[in-house]
Enzyme design. Structure first.
Site, mmCIF file in Angstrom:
data_model
loop_
_atom_site.group_PDB
_atom_site.id
_atom_site.type_symbol
_atom_site.label_atom_id
_atom_site.label_comp_id
_atom_site.label_asym_id
_atom_site.label_seq_id
_atom_site.Cartn_x
_atom_site.Cartn_y
_atom_site.Cartn_z
ATOM 1 C CE LYS A 125 -3.496 5.687 -1.442
ATOM 2 N NZ LYS A 125 -4.779 5.789 -2.116
ATOM 3 C CE1 TYR A 184 -3.766 2.558 1.191
ATOM 4 C CE2 TYR A 184 -2.248 3.607 3.079
ATOM 5 C CZ TYR A 184 -2.827 2.999 1.939
ATOM 6 O OH TYR A 184 -4.339 4.206 1.754
#
Length: 301
Positions: free
Chosen positions: A175, A171
């Protein structure tokens, strides 16, 4: 409301719940017409019953707004293309794209398998790139035809992408890449009348209420700092004509706080007219590090 987005057409991905739902409702309250995208999947990205996009559309229409649901997978070329096509076929235009879709498969790195890494990067990063690419192609065509748009793209990064987050290597990597994609898109698309910015929100959603349960609990009374609706006013402003001239920026938004992030900038530096030896390079690196600001702490440490 002020009608800040009156007449604009806004597509929001991952808009069935959480931040995306809050954004869609906030845009509608300011007069925008919505394309509400949501694939209707669980936290792990797998399909689950029900139609959250349709439910949000019904909420908007119940408040006398205009909205249409889109259930395509925006991490595929056809799904992303159909998102843009839905806006054009329904309303005849597209003015703002909010890339928000995502899910988690958290693991410590030594336990993170390739499938879980690929799945998260696919939805977050590819799910940003493909809608951006198809929307940008439409706006470039409009600009070349002499119809320069006032177009806006708002991408969704995270503090995990800016600082890192333990147990979220996939993640965090996705991001962080979204920030770089935002900077490139802002530079490339400015000539076509397209502004591209990113937000790094902190709010209570299905993804965060478990991972950060202690800090995400709603209070019994008073201001709910972690309500996703707190982030949406900034997103609406960035998606409106009022944000003219603002592009290539990253904002943190949490509760009542808005922060402009300044990103990577050159810090202490040294130079010489020749090559360092490894020992000399190490000595200089130590010296420079002693002069540099400490990085922010990684989430979860």
């Amino acid at each position: 409301m002020s009608g800040l987005c009156a007449g604009r057409v806004v597509a929001v991905t991952g808009a069935g719940r959480g931040l995306g739902r809050a954004h869609a409702l906030a845009f509608a309250a300011e007069g925008a017409r919505l394309v509400v995208n949501d694939l209707g999947v669980g936290l792990d990205g797998r399909p689950e019953p029900g139609g959250p996009a349709t439910q949000v559309v019904e909420e908007i229409r119940a408040a006398s707004g205009e909205a249409v649901a889109h259930g395509g997978d925006i991490a595929t070329a056809e799904g992303a293309a159909s998102l843009v096509r839905t806006a054009l076929e329904t309303y005849g235009r597209l003015d703002t794209l909010v890339n928000n879709a995502g899910f988690l498969r958290d693991r410590m790195l030594v336990n993170l398998d390739e499938d879980d890494f690929d799945a998260v990067v696919r939805v977050h990063l590819k799910g940003h790139f493909l809608p951006l690419r198809h929307a940008a192609a439409h706006w470039r065509t409009e600009a070349k035809a002499g119809r320069r748009p006032e177009a806006r793209i708002i991408n969704t990064s995270s503090g995990a992408g800016l600082l890192g987050s333990v147990g979220q290597g996939n993640y965090s990597a996705a991001k962080a890449a979204i920030v770089a994609l935002t900077l490139v898109a802002a530079a490339e698309l400015r000539r076509y009348g397209v502004q591209v910015n990113a937000i790094a929100p902190a709010a209570r959603t299905r993804m965060t209420e478990r991972t950060f349960a202690d800090t995400m609990t709603a209070p019994d009374s008073g201001f709910d700092a972690m309500a996703p609706e707190n982030v949406s006013p900034l997103v609406v402003w960035l998606g409106s004509p009022a944000s003219a001239g603002v592009t290539g920026r990253v904002f943190e938004a949490e509760g009542g706080r808005i922060t402009v992030m300044e990103g990577w900038r050159p810090g202490p530096s040294t130079d010489r007219d020749g090559r360092w030896t490894p020992a000399e390079a190490g000595e200089q690196a130590r010296k420079l590090l002693s002069e540099a600001a400490e990085p922010g702490p990684v989430y979860g440490t």
